[in-house]
Design a protein around this motif. Structure first.
Motif, PDB file in Angstrom:
ATOM      1  N   ILE A   1       0.865  -1.174   0.000  1.00  0.00           N
ATOM      2  CA  ILE A   1       0.000   0.000   0.000  1.00  0.00           C
ATOM      3  C   ILE A   1       0.902   1.224   0.000  1.00  0.00           C
ATOM      4  CG2 ILE A   1      -1.774   1.275   1.260  1.00  0.00           C
ATOM      5  CD1 ILE A   1      -2.491  -1.464   2.579  1.00  0.00           C
ATOM      6  N   THR A   2       0.926   1.955  -1.105  1.00  0.00           N
ATOM      7  CA  THR A   2       1.808   3.111  -1.204  1.00  0.00           C
ATOM      8  C   THR A   2       1.210   4.296  -0.447  1.00  0.00           C
ATOM      9  OG1 THR A   2       0.816   4.015  -3.223  1.00  0.00           O
ATOM     10  CG2 THR A   2       2.541   2.334  -3.488  1.00  0.00           C
ATOM     11  N   LEU A   3       2.085   5.241  -0.115  1.00  0.00           N
ATOM     12  CA  LEU A   3       1.611   6.455   0.546  1.00  0.00           C
ATOM     13  C   LEU A   3       0.716   7.267  -0.384  1.00  0.00           C
ATOM     14  CD1 LEU A   3       4.887   7.621   2.356  1.00  0.00           C
ATOM     15  CD2 LEU A   3       3.069   6.143   3.213  1.00  0.00           C
ATOM     16  N   ALA A   4       0.868   7.053  -1.687  1.00  0.00           N
ATOM     17  CA  ALA A   4       0.073   7.788  -2.662  1.00  0.00           C
ATOM     18  C   ALA A   4      -1.267   7.124  -2.961  1.00  0.00           C
ATOM     19  CB  ALA A   4       0.857   7.932  -3.967  1.00  0.00           C
ATOM     20  N   ALA A   5      -1.502   5.920  -2.436  1.00  0.00           N
ATOM     21  CA  ALA A   5      -2.757   5.207  -2.718  1.00  0.00           C
ATOM     22  C   ALA A   5      -3.950   5.972  -2.152  1.00  0.00           C
ATOM     23  CB  ALA A   5      -2.705   3.809  -2.116  1.00  0.00           C
ATOM     24  N   ASP A   6      -5.062   5.970  -2.878  1.00  0.00           N
ATOM     25  CA  ASP A   6      -6.256   6.646  -2.368  1.00  0.00           C
ATOM     26  C   ASP A   6      -7.070   5.684  -1.496  1.00  0.00           C
ATOM     27  OD1 ASP A   6      -7.730   4.982  -4.079  1.00  0.00           O
ATOM     28  OD2 ASP A   6      -7.910   6.517  -5.622  1.00  0.00           O
ATOM     29  N   VAL A   7      -8.183   6.175  -0.982  1.00  0.00           N
ATOM     30  CA  VAL A   7      -9.009   5.403  -0.054  1.00  0.00           C
ATOM     31  C   VAL A   7      -9.510   4.111  -0.698  1.00  0.00           C
ATOM     32  CG1 VAL A   7     -11.180   5.422   1.218  1.00  0.00           C
ATOM     33  CG2 VAL A   7      -9.684   7.419   1.308  1.00  0.00           C
ATOM     34  N   ASP A   8      -9.989   4.212  -1.908  1.00  0.00           N
ATOM     35  CA  ASP A   8     -10.555   3.044  -2.575  1.00  0.00           C
ATOM     36  C   ASP A   8      -9.486   2.002  -2.912  1.00  0.00           C
ATOM     37  OD1 ASP A   8     -13.068   4.147  -2.443  1.00  0.00           O
ATOM     38  OD2 ASP A   8     -12.964   5.041  -4.437  1.00  0.00           O
ATOM     39  N   GLU A   9      -8.344   2.461  -3.387  1.00  0.00           N
ATOM     40  CA  GLU A   9      -7.275   1.519  -3.714  1.00  0.00           C
ATOM     41  C   GLU A   9      -6.791   0.804  -2.461  1.00  0.00           C
ATOM     42  OE1 GLU A   9      -2.805   1.378  -5.750  1.00  0.00           O
ATOM     43  OE2 GLU A   9      -3.843   3.297  -5.509  1.00  0.00           O
ATOM     44  N   THR A  10      -6.698   1.545  -1.371  1.00  0.00           N
ATOM     45  CA  THR A  10      -6.288   0.942  -0.101  1.00  0.00           C
ATOM     46  C   THR A  10      -7.276  -0.135   0.332  1.00  0.00           C
ATOM     47  OG1 THR A  10      -5.205   2.988   0.611  1.00  0.00           O
ATOM     48  CG2 THR A  10      -5.808   1.417   2.337  1.00  0.00           C
ATOM     49  N   ALA A  11      -8.551   0.160   0.229  1.00  0.00           N
ATOM     50  CA  ALA A  11      -9.584  -0.819   0.598  1.00  0.00           C
ATOM     51  C   ALA A  11      -9.498  -2.060  -0.288  1.00  0.00           C
ATOM     52  CB  ALA A  11     -10.959  -0.180   0.483  1.00  0.00           C
ATOM     53  N   ARG A  12      -9.275  -1.853  -1.572  1.00  0.00           N
ATOM     54  CA  ARG A  12      -9.186  -2.988  -2.497  1.00  0.00           C
ATOM     55  C   ARG A  12      -7.988  -3.875  -2.167  1.00  0.00           C
ATOM     56  NH1 ARG A  12      -6.120  -3.830  -6.684  1.00  0.00           N
ATOM     57  NH2 ARG A  12      -5.417  -1.666  -6.783  1.00  0.00           N
ATOM     58  N   LEU A  13      -6.863  -3.262  -1.895  1.00  0.00           N
ATOM     59  CA  LEU A  13      -5.651  -4.032  -1.604  1.00  0.00           C
ATOM     60  C   LEU A  13      -5.792  -4.824  -0.308  1.00  0.00           C
ATOM     61  CD1 LEU A  13      -2.966  -1.377  -2.606  1.00  0.00           C
ATOM     62  CD2 LEU A  13      -3.346  -3.583  -3.719  1.00  0.00           C
ATOM     63  N   ILE A  14      -6.347  -4.192   0.714  1.00  0.00           N
ATOM     64  CA  ILE A  14      -6.497  -4.878   1.995  1.00  0.00           C
ATOM     65  C   ILE A  14      -7.554  -5.977   1.888  1.00  0.00           C
ATOM     66  CG2 ILE A  14      -7.189  -4.595   4.413  1.00  0.00           C
ATOM     67  CD1 ILE A  14      -5.947  -1.798   4.304  1.00  0.00           C
ATOM     68  N   LYS A  15      -8.600  -5.740   1.115  1.00  0.00           N
ATOM     69  CA  LYS A  15      -9.628  -6.765   0.925  1.00  0.00           C
ATOM     70  C   LYS A  15      -9.039  -8.031   0.309  1.00  0.00           C
ATOM     71  CE  LYS A  15     -14.187  -7.558  -1.159  1.00  0.00           C
ATOM     72  NZ  LYS A  15     -15.276  -6.969  -1.983  1.00  0.00           N
ATOM     73  N   GLY A  16      -8.059  -7.866  -0.555  1.00  0.00           N
ATOM     74  CA  GLY A  16      -7.430  -9.012  -1.204  1.00  0.00           C
ATOM     75  C   GLY A  16      -6.253  -9.584  -0.447  1.00  0.00           C
ATOM     76  N   ALA A  17      -5.967  -9.070   0.744  1.00  0.00           N
ATOM     77  CA  ALA A  17      -4.818  -9.542   1.512  1.00  0.00           C
ATOM     78  C   ALA A  17      -4.999 -10.982   1.967  1.00  0.00           C
ATOM     79  CB  ALA A  17      -4.593  -8.637   2.724  1.00  0.00           C
ATOM     80  N   LYS A  18      -3.931 -11.721   1.990  1.00  0.00           N
ATOM     81  CA  LYS A  18      -3.955 -13.118   2.412  1.00  0.00           C
ATOM     82  C   LYS A  18      -4.139 -13.217   3.916  1.00  0.00           C
ATOM     83  CE  LYS A  18      -1.158 -17.349   2.081  1.00  0.00           C
ATOM     84  NZ  LYS A  18       0.139 -17.921   1.644  1.00  0.00           N
ATOM     85  N   THR A  19      -5.008 -14.131   4.366  1.00  0.00           N
ATOM     86  CA  THR A  19      -5.173 -14.411   5.801  1.00  0.00           C
ATOM     87  C   THR A  19      -5.065 -15.921   6.005  1.00  0.00           C
ATOM     88  OG1 THR A  19      -7.581 -14.374   5.523  1.00  0.00           O
ATOM     89  CG2 THR A  19      -6.532 -12.331   6.267  1.00  0.00           C
ATOM     90  N   ASP A  20      -5.955 -16.504   6.819  1.00  0.00           N
ATOM     91  CA  ASP A  20      -5.992 -17.959   6.985  1.00  0.00           C
ATOM     92  C   ASP A  20      -7.436 -18.378   7.261  1.00  0.00           C
ATOM     93  OD1 ASP A  20      -6.467 -17.549   9.762  1.00  0.00           O
ATOM     94  OD2 ASP A  20      -4.315 -17.563  10.181  1.00  0.00           O
ATOM     95  N   SER A  21      -7.636 -19.647   7.505  1.00  0.00           N
ATOM     96  CA  SER A  21      -9.002 -20.177   7.640  1.00  0.00           C
ATOM     97  C   SER A  21      -9.545 -20.112   9.064  1.00  0.00           C
ATOM     98  CB  SER A  21      -9.040 -21.638   7.162  1.00  0.00           C
ATOM     99  OG  SER A  21      -8.155 -22.431   7.922  1.00  0.00           O
ATOM    100  N   GLU A  22      -8.727 -19.763  10.027  1.00  0.00           N
ATOM    101  CA  GLU A  22      -9.184 -19.727  11.423  1.00  0.00           C
ATOM    102  C   GLU A  22      -9.999 -18.459  11.671  1.00  0.00           C
ATOM    103  OE1 GLU A  22      -7.288 -19.789  15.936  1.00  0.00           O
ATOM    104  OE2 GLU A  22      -6.090 -20.498  14.234  1.00  0.00           O
ATOM    105  N   ARG A  23     -11.186 -18.618  12.213  1.00  0.00           N
ATOM    106  CA  ARG A  23     -12.098 -17.470  12.376  1.00  0.00           C
ATOM    107  C   ARG A  23     -11.675 -16.562  13.536  1.00  0.00           C
ATOM    108  NH1 ARG A  23     -16.516 -15.579  10.320  1.00  0.00           N
ATOM    109  NH2 ARG A  23     -17.958 -14.304  11.558  1.00  0.00           N
ATOM    110  N   HIS A  24     -11.243 -17.146  14.635  1.00  0.00           N
ATOM    111  CA  HIS A  24     -10.849 -16.321  15.775  1.00  0.00           C
ATOM    112  C   HIS A  24      -9.550 -15.587  15.451  1.00  0.00           C
ATOM    113  CE1 HIS A  24     -10.751 -15.033  19.970  1.00  0.00           C
ATOM    114  NE2 HIS A  24      -9.454 -15.257  19.928  1.00  0.00           N
ATOM    115  N   ILE A  25      -9.538 -14.298  15.646  1.00  0.00           N
ATOM    116  CA  ILE A  25      -8.384 -13.468  15.304  1.00  0.00           C
ATOM    117  C   ILE A  25      -7.442 -13.366  16.506  1.00  0.00           C
ATOM    118  CG2 ILE A  25      -7.627 -11.193  14.545  1.00  0.00           C
ATOM    119  CD1 ILE A  25      -9.136 -12.862  12.440  1.00  0.00           C
TER     120      ILE A  25
END
Length: 372
Positions: free
Chosen positions: A249-273
């Motif tokens: 996520i670059t410092l120049a990224a706008d609000v929407d681009e930031t949301a899109r990138l984080i939405k596509g971020a890799k996580t795992d299958s465990e529900r409890h954070i």
């Protein structure tokens, strides 16, 4: 590119005889860094920082929390800051420097947006400071080919090089960094653990120059490492955050681009954070990012989310990042409207750096008896 820390003669007892990080190891370097931090708080005017970046793309959150935030902190404490835009070093691992002018301007824009103040700090480029680069010639005579060849950072850069054949510039890279540090007599260079070998080579060059040409005159300080406790943030794909991997996520990224990138971020299958960097690196990196933006601990952020799952985690991270970056983005947009101002900032910094480099080169030539 990161930087190196040296202490001036008046900064405290034992500055010139400080043990090297290579001999004492990282733990000793960390202990010394704690001492340096205390000295900075007491008298920041005794220190000069050299740090910088290669203009190969926009800076991202990994850069910000890793090094940029610390530069502004040191500047605001009263430490003199030199920031090199290492345009010549772009060629260490690629054949040509593509779109260089735009990349240089983007770096200046990022620096101004995060709070680097050109009235108190010097932003400059390699290409505009001939005397800095001329220091490489005597410095190269002070190190052996085998010393350059076994430098661990050089080995790593070669293994990840984009070139089919590595150029000679790759081997001079650590010496060029030594010139960056020593041309302005920087006595404070914030580094990560992986940059300690570069700084040690800089110290070696400074010592050997004095041994060979000193005649009782000290031209260069002995730099010390100020180890940073920079957090490790993974990219959105779970690997190292990098300009070239399109996972940041670059410092120049706008609000929407930031949301899109984080939405596509890799996580795992465990529900409890939960925050567990060893077994849940991707989730933990997202928690760390939110925590850095909120000024809290990752454990506190995780406790708030609980069993709400990855979607809730990403929502928290998105909101935290966008809120944190809002003032930086606003300043960036404002500065971006006046590209002439960016050039003026760079022009003034280049002039200041040239004056410093010319004076240092004059001292070097006098010590080497090459004033004709």
């Amino acid at each position: 590119m990161n930087s190196a820390v040296t202490q001036t003669e008046d900064a405290g007892a034992g500055a010139s005889a400080a043990p090297t990080a290579e001999v004492l190891g990282t733990s000793a370097a960390q202990a010394r860094s704690a001492v340096l931090e205390e000295l900075i708080r007491k008298d920041p005017g005794q220190f000069r920082v050299l740090t910088g970046d290669r203009p190969t793309g926009r800076l991202h959150l990994g850069h910000f929390f890793g090094t940029l935030h610390n530069r502004v902190r040191l500047q605001d404490l009263g430490v003199e800051l030199f920031v090199v835009i290492a345009d010549y070093q772009v060629l260490t691992d690629r054949d040509v420097a593509d779109d260089l002018i735009r990349h240089v301007e983007e770096l200046v824009l990022d620096y101004l947006a995060i709070g680097v103040d050109p009235a108190r700090s010097t932003i400059f480029t390699h290409g505009a400071v001939p005397a800095l680069n001329q220091l490489m010639l005597p410095f190269l005579s002070l190190v052996s080919v085998s010393e350059l060849n076994r430098n661990p950072t050089v080995k790593d850069e070669i293994s990840h090089s984009r070139q089919s054949a590595v150029s000679g510039l790759m081997f001079t890279y650590p010496v060029h960094q030594a010139a960056d540090i020593l041309f302005c007599k920087a006595n404070l260079v914030p580094v990560g653990q992986d940059q300690l070998p570069h700084l040690e080579l800089t110290r070696t060059i400074a010592r050997r120059f004095h041994d060979r040409y000193g005649s009782g005159t000290v031209v260069f300080p002995q730099p010390e490492a100020l180890l940073s406790s920079a957090p490790l943030l993974l990219g959105t794909d779970g690997t190292k955050m990098s300009k070239s991997r399109n996972n940041a996520i670059t410092l120049a990224a706008d609000v929407d681009e930031t949301a899109r990138l984080i939405k596509g971020a890799k996580t795992d299958s465990e529900r409890h954070i939960s925050y567990d960097p060893a077994t849940r690196p991707e989730v933990s990196s997202l928690l760390l990012l939110a925590a850095l933006c909120q000024g809290r601990t990752p454990e506190q952020v995780a406790a708030d989310i609980g069993s709400a799952g990855a979607a809730a985690l990403k929502k928290v991270v998105t909101e935290s990042v966008n809120e944190y970056l809002a003032p930086i983005r606003a300043r960036r947009a404002e500065y971006g409207q006046d590209r002439a101002h960016l050039r003026d900032v760079l022009r003034a910094g280049n002039e200041r750096a040239r004056a410093v480099a010319d004076a240092t080169l004059a001292e070097v030539r006098a010590a080497m008896n090459t004033c004709y």
